[in-house]
Design a protein around this motif. Structure first.
Motif, mmCIF file in Angstrom:
data_model
loop_
_atom_site.group_PDB
_atom_site.id
_atom_site.type_symbol
_atom_site.label_atom_id
_atom_site.label_comp_id
_atom_site.label_asym_id
_atom_site.label_seq_id
_atom_site.Cartn_x
_atom_site.Cartn_y
_atom_site.Cartn_z
ATOM 1 N N THR A 1 -4.871 5.642 8.954
ATOM 2 C CA THR A 1 -4.045 6.071 9.959
ATOM 3 C C THR A 1 -3.687 5.080 10.831
ATOM 4 N N ALA A 2 -2.792 4.987 11.667
ATOM 5 C CA ALA A 2 -2.825 4.149 12.850
ATOM 6 C C ALA A 2 -3.716 4.137 13.732
ATOM 7 N N PRO B 1 -14.010 -3.591 4.152
ATOM 8 C CA PRO B 1 -12.606 -2.950 4.603
ATOM 9 C C PRO B 1 -11.775 -2.008 3.928
ATOM 10 N N TYR B 2 -10.823 -1.276 4.402
ATOM 11 C CA TYR B 2 -10.222 -0.084 3.922
ATOM 12 C C TYR B 2 -9.069 -0.853 2.941
ATOM 13 N N ARG B 3 -9.303 -0.339 1.587
ATOM 14 C CA ARG B 3 -8.441 -0.971 0.544
ATOM 15 C C ARG B 3 -7.314 0.345 0.311
ATOM 16 N N PHE B 4 -6.074 -0.142 0.367
ATOM 17 C CA PHE B 4 -4.860 0.841 0.348
ATOM 18 C C PHE B 4 -4.846 1.026 -1.441
ATOM 19 N N LYS B 5 -4.794 2.192 -1.608
ATOM 20 C CA LYS B 5 -4.363 2.619 -3.351
ATOM 21 C C LYS B 5 -3.059 2.451 -3.428
ATOM 22 N N GLU B 6 -2.897 2.189 -4.746
ATOM 23 C CA GLU B 6 -1.190 1.838 -5.255
ATOM 24 C C GLU B 6 -0.378 2.877 -4.613
ATOM 25 N N HIS C 1 1.148 4.072 1.772
ATOM 26 C CA HIS C 1 1.644 3.160 2.939
ATOM 27 C C HIS C 1 0.932 2.228 3.431
ATOM 28 N N ASP C 2 0.975 0.958 3.637
ATOM 29 C CA ASP C 2 0.167 -0.133 4.006
ATOM 30 C C ASP C 2 0.935 -0.827 5.077
ATOM 31 N N PRO C 3 0.772 -0.624 6.394
ATOM 32 C CA PRO C 3 1.150 -1.090 7.568
ATOM 33 C C PRO C 3 1.064 -2.539 7.571
ATOM 34 N N THR C 4 -0.024 -2.862 7.194
ATOM 35 C CA THR C 4 -0.632 -4.178 7.261
ATOM 36 C C THR C 4 0.159 -5.199 6.420
ATOM 37 N N GLY C 5 0.456 -4.739 5.050
ATOM 38 C CA GLY C 5 1.057 -5.526 4.385
ATOM 39 C C GLY C 5 0.189 -6.315 3.612
ATOM 40 N N ARG C 6 -1.082 -6.327 3.686
ATOM 41 C CA ARG C 6 -2.034 -7.183 3.165
ATOM 42 C C ARG C 6 -2.905 -6.638 2.159
ATOM 43 N N GLY C 7 -2.501 -5.284 1.982
ATOM 44 C CA GLY C 7 -3.735 -4.380 1.113
ATOM 45 C C GLY C 7 -4.881 -4.018 1.406
ATOM 46 N N ILE C 8 -5.239 -4.541 2.737
ATOM 47 C CA ILE C 8 -6.811 -4.226 3.215
ATOM 48 C C ILE C 8 -6.434 -4.124 4.814
#
Length: 417
Positions: free
Chosen positions: A22-23, A38-43, A46-53
């Motif tokens: 979360t933010a 690091p946190y790794r966003f699943k497929e 929502h990824d607010p970083t745009g970097r996947g981690i």
């Protein structure tokens, strides 16, 4: 199924289920000790970083001092709300339960440098809670060897071989002695950490050598140096591999450490051989236990430990359901305690089997059954984890101290009600 309550129950659930991004969790990372993973966003998440981690905090601290390691998980029902001004809440989507929390703070030492410009964060020290871990030679030689195509590294370990990541520590393959500049930088960092936060335990660790005697010589050098710079007399634990008996005696004769922890990792020789092939080949299962028994003769019952990985048995290749894994682990706890050795179980997430619908339930049932059954074993053998070795304020992936403390506090919490 065993059911825990209070802080131990919360800790197990969060360790097993993780926390989703979360933010608020991302903002907390700005003023918290950073997570090593690091946190790794699943497929599709929502990824607010745009970097996947994304960088996230390392540890949660609850109001009663319970410490919980954070594992990022996009499927988790737990999330964080709030901010640094109003405070943070850990929220369970399933029932709306919320728990006030804090995060392990970003201490000044994490951004400071040694006199010659080395960041303290790269000087071979780290902390979790009130424990300071010294690791000036993290590269493990087991990673460099294969036999019959099988790597000798432990199946759960992320240390890695001596390579470019250990260059700044001066560690070289085949070199036993720790360079003096490395020790001097470590001592600078150690003093800074102790000045900035309460440290009640020091733990000496490092990557394994294939020659146990050489490994013992390296740890003797480290322990002697730490004894000189540890002017406050903080209890020190030796976290080497199983050493030859005469070197164990030398550590005791020089009063270099107050506790010993030779990590057997797995109970039962077949599991030990599969999960820890290097330890099995270069030291051996029976020799490992013998070394622990030697340490008990010198330091006494209750001052000798063995870190154990809890959960790796649930990997598909071992073909175990959680009930069998818990039974074997508890047999080991009984055997080790009967010898005066206290095992410490750290939860490990098995990688395999994530497609099973009961993935998280299996881990939780296993760890709760093991932890509660082991608590009864410690009580029968009149063994307690020494406050000098570990406490609930540094046990970030373990439950022994939390359970024992919970039992001690319960009568006072209910008195007069």
């Amino acid at each position: 199924m065993i059911m825990l309550s209070g802080s131990p129950a919360l800790k197990v659930r969060v360790m097993c289920e993780g926390i989703r991004y979360t933010a608020a969790l991302g903002q907390a990372a700005l003023h918290s000790m950073p997570n090593y993973y690091p946190y790794r966003f699943k497929e599709g998440e929502h990824d607010p970083t745009g970097r996947g981690i994304a960088t996230i905090p390392y540890l949660i601290n609850t109001a009663d001092g319970t410490e919980i390691r954070i594992l990022g998980n996009g499927d988790s029902p737990w999330h964080v709300e709030g901010d640094s001004q109003q405070g943070y809440l850990l929220v369970d989507d399933r029932d709306g339960q919320s728990v006030p929390i804090e995060f392990e703070p970003l201490r000044p030492w994490l951004t400071q440098k040694t006199a010659d410009g080395m960041p303290f964060a790269q000087a071979g020290v780290t902390t979790h809670g009130d424990m300071l871990v010294i690791n000036v030679a993290p590269g493990c030689e087991y990673f460099l060897h294969k036999h019959d195509g099988v790597s000798m590294r432990c199946g759960f370990c992320a240390y890695g071989a001596p390579d470019e990541r250990t260059v700044h520590l001066g560690q070289k393959t085949g070199q036993v002695e720790i360079p003096l500049p490395t020790l001097e930088r470590m001592s600078e960092a150690l003093r800074a950490v102790i000045d900035q936060t309460e440290i009640r335990h020091i733990y000496l660790v490092g990557g394994s050598l294939t020659d146990a005697r050489k490994e013992g010589e390296r740890f003797l050098q480290l322990a002697r140096y730490v004894k000189q710079v540890n002017t406050r007399g903080i209890p020190v634990a030796l976290g080497s591999g199983a050493l030859p008996d005469d070197l164990i005696a030398q550590f005791h004769a020089e009063q270099l450490v107050q506790h010993v922890c030779f990590n057997l990792e797995m109970w039962s020789e077949p599991l030990f051989a599969k999960v820890c092939p290097g330890k099995n080949r270069y030291v051996g299962y029976q020799r490992w236990i013998e070394a622990l028994e030697t340490a008990v003769r010198y330091w006494g019952r209750g001052n000798v430990y063995s870190a154990m990985v809890a959960g790796i048995e649930l990997e598909p290749e071992h073909g175990m359901e959680w009930e069998e894994a818990a039974r074997i682990a508890l047999e080991g706890a009984q055997d080790l305690c009967s010898r005066g050795i206290i095992p410490i179980y750290s939860l490990v997430w098995p990688v395999g089997g994530r497609q099973r619908a009961d993935y998280h339930a299996r881990i939780r049932n296993y760890f709760e059954t093991l932890s509660t059954g082991y608590q009864a074993i410690r009580k029968r053998h009149e063994l307690t984890v020494s406050e000098g070795f570990m406490c609930h304020r540094c046990a970030y992936m373990q439950l022994e101290c939390d359970l024992d403390r919970d039992v001690q506090l319960r009568p006072r919490e209910t008195s007069g009600v």
